[in-house]
Write a protein that holds these residues in place. Structure first.
Motif, PDB file in Angstrom:
ATOM      1  N   ASP A 231     -27.642   4.458 -61.343  1.00  0.00           N
ATOM      2  CA  ASP A 231     -28.600   3.927 -60.409  1.00  0.00           C
ATOM      3  C   ASP A 231     -28.130   5.114 -59.553  1.00  0.00           C
ATOM      4  O   ASP A 231     -27.489   4.673 -58.488  1.00  0.00           O
ATOM      5  N   ARG A 234     -27.959   3.477 -55.314  1.00  0.00           N
ATOM      6  CA  ARG A 234     -26.112   3.001 -54.951  1.00  0.00           C
ATOM      7  C   ARG A 234     -25.629   3.927 -54.300  1.00  0.00           C
ATOM      8  O   ARG A 234     -24.799   2.832 -53.516  1.00  0.00           O
ATOM      9  N   ARG A 264     -34.806   0.412 -58.672  1.00  0.00           N
ATOM     10  CA  ARG A 264     -33.338   0.793 -58.415  1.00  0.00           C
ATOM     11  C   ARG A 264     -33.150   0.763 -56.274  1.00  0.00           C
ATOM     12  O   ARG A 264     -32.612   0.449 -56.072  1.00  0.00           O
ATOM     13  N   ARG A 267     -34.388  -2.378 -55.058  1.00  0.00           N
ATOM     14  CA  ARG A 267     -32.965  -3.595 -54.610  1.00  0.00           C
ATOM     15  C   ARG A 267     -32.520  -2.942 -54.026  1.00  0.00           C
ATOM     16  O   ARG A 267     -31.455  -3.620 -52.592  1.00  0.00           O
TER      17      ARG A 267
END
Length: 750
Positions: A231, A234, A264, A267
């Motif tokens: 991801d 992040r 992803r 979020r």
């Protein structure tokens, strides 16, 4: 207004008599007792520009910053001038990126009771200075855990929680919860994680700079490389990285396999927006605001993105206001579990103290005798209130600090274990001058480095604890503090409602006053002298002229930021020492922001050149430099550079030797001749020079002005370049509001 600017360079004029900045003509002076009205409980102004005006470039720290803005500051930078943010590579040309639209400010919560209505895994509890002792199960947290299990098992959808009726308010908790385990004497420092070769390889493949590796390893842990491969967004969890930079990093790794609607990405953006809101002091944000900001960040379906983040457990949802048949009055708030659980824990702990009975066996007659011997009527009122209740709020200005000091002294005289804690070392010094035996700082008390230590059940070994500078408590520190107070111990939270609130999220003291959940004592002791009269007037929205026969207040008008810097250096280095006998190292400069031509960086460079020139041989610092040490978010400790060697930069912080490792100097140390008002909160100096450059006009608020002006004990010089924006800010801009849930949670405990 009559003003006399200092003379030209080489022949500076001494400070002069002056009127209040931007106030009416001489003779229109306000009465000195105006401090009484400003301390009315529940009328505290809102939050200041939480470093929207104080960190570099006056960048806003609410959701919605566009691609053209500078990198988001780290917590240290946003709160106390930490290191410059480092960012990943920008998105390649032609890729879809976030919009440049202006941010939307989250609105304040309604007065209705709010309860969580969507799933999220309960956190372990707040942690600020160390581990939090365990406590009895919170019914709200239990409901959240049950909701998580329902979603994970497929029994219910996350979206169904949006329209769920609000549960009944929890009943008051009993006064005697289960014992807490022993807390550690000091927080355990987290071990630093060295960036792996794999992490450096992933960052290089994504076009991120090498210097980002340490921050990524610290944020994502030992598996950072695998986490980023799985991801790439992040990377947004690293302070200073912005959405467009994370987008570029993801595109470099994934190519056409990623896009603006990637789950992803959505979020990560929701969490990033909420984290930015926390930098501005909010513990929750209106769901409508987050949806709007997601649209500005090119998320194609903001509603679906929110539902996905909720189902994933990344955010909590809370329902505020309205009844079941009044859907239009209902507002949904989103929050990160860290702040949500801290507020839950704090509300629970405060309710426990409200319901508790003092554990000591001191007779009321003895307390009454102590009140009769108190040095002032307000001190007597506080002693009587503390004799009857385990939680008391006390509000007042600088002179009112003598009242909790009198309470602690009286309690010690009755044979009780009593202690007073302040926000800073200077606050501790002022308590000692008031006769308080062995005062401590809040950080030192909670870590176990100062104060009485802890009892076998993990609580502080105290019968009476007075915490001053209470507006500086953020929700995590306040939760840890309250959890550390045993049932039956008297806790007094005392502070000046007019000052800036905490650097971290929350408005703990203001919410406690507004909730009226405990006895409140409002001091009737005004701050004395021209400075006290000036500051008291600001507290009620009046910038009045004051008579300053002893040159207590001086106004220096300027036209340009460069002139403001020149006049400031002249005042600190020459005029104030010569005319008032206050040396340069006892004069503090306060300015609205870090960046800009008259921010802390520019002022510190000019002041260092004049007061302590040198090559910066110790990582940009020289022996004798005044600095601010930021050992943790929300703490700014003044100090002086002693030396530097292979072990790090050696500082003297109020007599305490501190060694900052070489790798932490850039993050934790800043020059300190000039600071922001948030950095200065909790500390006072014999003389203060407040800079108001013209470009700061739009950022001024009443509580910022109040805090900056009240840093002076004997003399205040105001380098004024905002003209009528100053009286307008004092009269019309009380503060920027913070969205929090503590007040409604306390109401639900009734």
């Amino acid at each position: 207004m009559t003003t006399d600017a200092p003379g030209a360079p080489g022949n500076p004029a001494p400070p002069h008599e002056g009127t209040a900045p931007g106030g009416p003509a001489a003779g229109e002076n306000a009465p000195g007792a105006t401090g009484e009205a400003r301390r009315a409980a529940g009328d505290e102004p809102g939050a200041a520009p939480h470093d929207g005006a104080e960190h570099a470039g006056a960048e806003p720290v609410v959701p919605g910053a566009g691609a053209g803005e500078p990198s988001t500051p780290s917590r240290g930078e946003a709160e106390h001038g930490g290191a410059e943010p480092v960012a990943a590579a920008a998105a390649p040309a032609g890729r879809t990126g976030p919009d440049d639209a202006a941010p939307s400010e989250p609105t304040a919560p309604s007065d209705g009771a709010g309860e969580p209505t969507a799933p999220a895994a309960p956190a372990a509890g707040p942690s600020s200075e160390g581990d939090v002792p365990s406590r009895p199960a919170n019914p709200v947290a239990a409901a959240l855990a049950a909701a998580v299990r329902a979603v994970e098992s497929g029994e219910r959808s996350a979206a169904s929680f949006f329209n769920e009726p609000r549960p009944a308010a929890p009943a008051r908790r009993p006064a005697a919860p289960a014992p807490r385990p022993v807390a550690p004497a000091a927080p355990r420092p987290a071990a630093r994680i060295e960036p792996s070769a794999g992490l450096r390889e992933v960052l290089a493949a994504g076009g991120a700079p090498e210097r980002l590796a340490a921050a990524v390893a610290e944020a994502l842990g030992e598996d950072a490389a695998d986490a980023l491969r799985e991801d790439p967004w992040r990377l947004l969890s690293v302070a200073g990285v912005r959405p467009e930079q994370a987008d570029g990093f993801a595109w470099a790794l994934l190519g056409d396999a990623c896009g603006p609607g990637d789950e992803r990405r959505s979020r990560a953006l929701v969490a990033w927006l909420l984290d930015r809101a926390a930098l501005a002091g909010h513990t929750a944000v209106d769901a409508a605001t987050i949806r709007t900001e997601l649209g500005r960040l090119s998320v194609p379906d903001a509603e679906a993105a929110l539902h996905d983040a909720i189902a994933d457990g990344a955010v909590l949802v809370f329902r505020e206001g309205g009844e079941e048949d009044e859907e239009d009055a209902v507002r949904l708030l989103l929050g990160l579990d860290r702040w949500a659980m801290a507020e839950e824990s704090l509300a629970d702990g405060l309710a426990r103290l409200v319901n508790a009975t003092p554990a000591d066996d001191v007779a009321q007659d003895a307390w009454e005798a102590a009140a009769e011997a108190a040095p002032s009527p307000s001190a007597a009122e506080l002693i009587r209130a503390a004799a009857r209740a385990c939680l008391v709020a006390h509000s007042g200005g600088e002179a009112a600090r003598a009242e909790p000091a009198a309470l602690v002294t009286a309690a010690a005289g009755l044979g009780l274990r009593a202690c007073a804690a302040a926000h800073t070392e200077d606050g501790r010094r002022r308590l000692a001058e008031l006769g308080v035996p062995e005062p401590v700082t809040v950080a030192g008390l909670l870590s176990g480095h100062e104060g009485p230590g802890r009892a076998e059940d993990g609580t502080l070994a105290l019968d009476v604890l007075a915490v001053l500078d209470a507006p500086q408590l953020d929700v995590e520190t306040a939760a840890l503090l309250v959890e550390s107070v045993a049932d039956g111990t008297r806790l007094v939270l005392s502070g000046d409602p007019g000052v800036l609130r905490s650097a971290g999220p929350g408005r703990v003291f203001a919410d406690l006053l507004a909730a009226k959940a405990c006895p409140v004592v409002v001091s009737r002791t005004p701050d004395p002298g021209p400075l006290g009269e000036l500051v008291s007037g600001i507290g009620v929205g009046e910038l009045t002229a004051v008579d300053a026969p002893g040159k207590e207040v001086v106004i220096v008008p300027v036209r340009e930021p460069a002139e403001a810097v020149h006049r400031t250096v002249q005042l600190v280095a020459d005029s104030i020492p010569r005319a008032l006998g206050v040396p340069a190292d006892r004069t503090q400069v306060v300015t609205p922001g870090h960046g800009g031509p008259a921010g802390t960086r520019a002022l510190n460079a000019a002041l260092k050149e004049r007061l302590n020139p040198g090559p910066g041989r110790f990582g940009g610092f020289d022996a004798g430099d005044r600095v601010v040490h930021v050992p943790a978010p929300g703490r700014a400790v003044p100090g002086t550079v002693v030396s530097g060697d292979a072990e790090g930069l050696r500082l003297d912080c109020a007599g305490t030797p501190v060694v900052v490792p070489p790798g932490r100097v850039a993050d934790e140390v800043r020059h300190g001749w000039a600071v922001t008002a948030h950095q200065a909160a909790g500390t006072r100096w014999p003389a203060a020079v407040v800079i108001l450059p013209g470009d700061a006009a739009a950022t001024l608020t009443r509580d910022w002005v109040y805090t900056a002006f009240s840093r002076a004990e004997r003399h205040l010089s105001v380098v004024q370049g905002v003209d009528q924006a100053l009286p307008r800010a004092v009269a019309e801009v009380p503060a920027k509001e913070r969205t929090t849930r503590l007040r409604t949670l306390l109401a639900g405990q009734e």
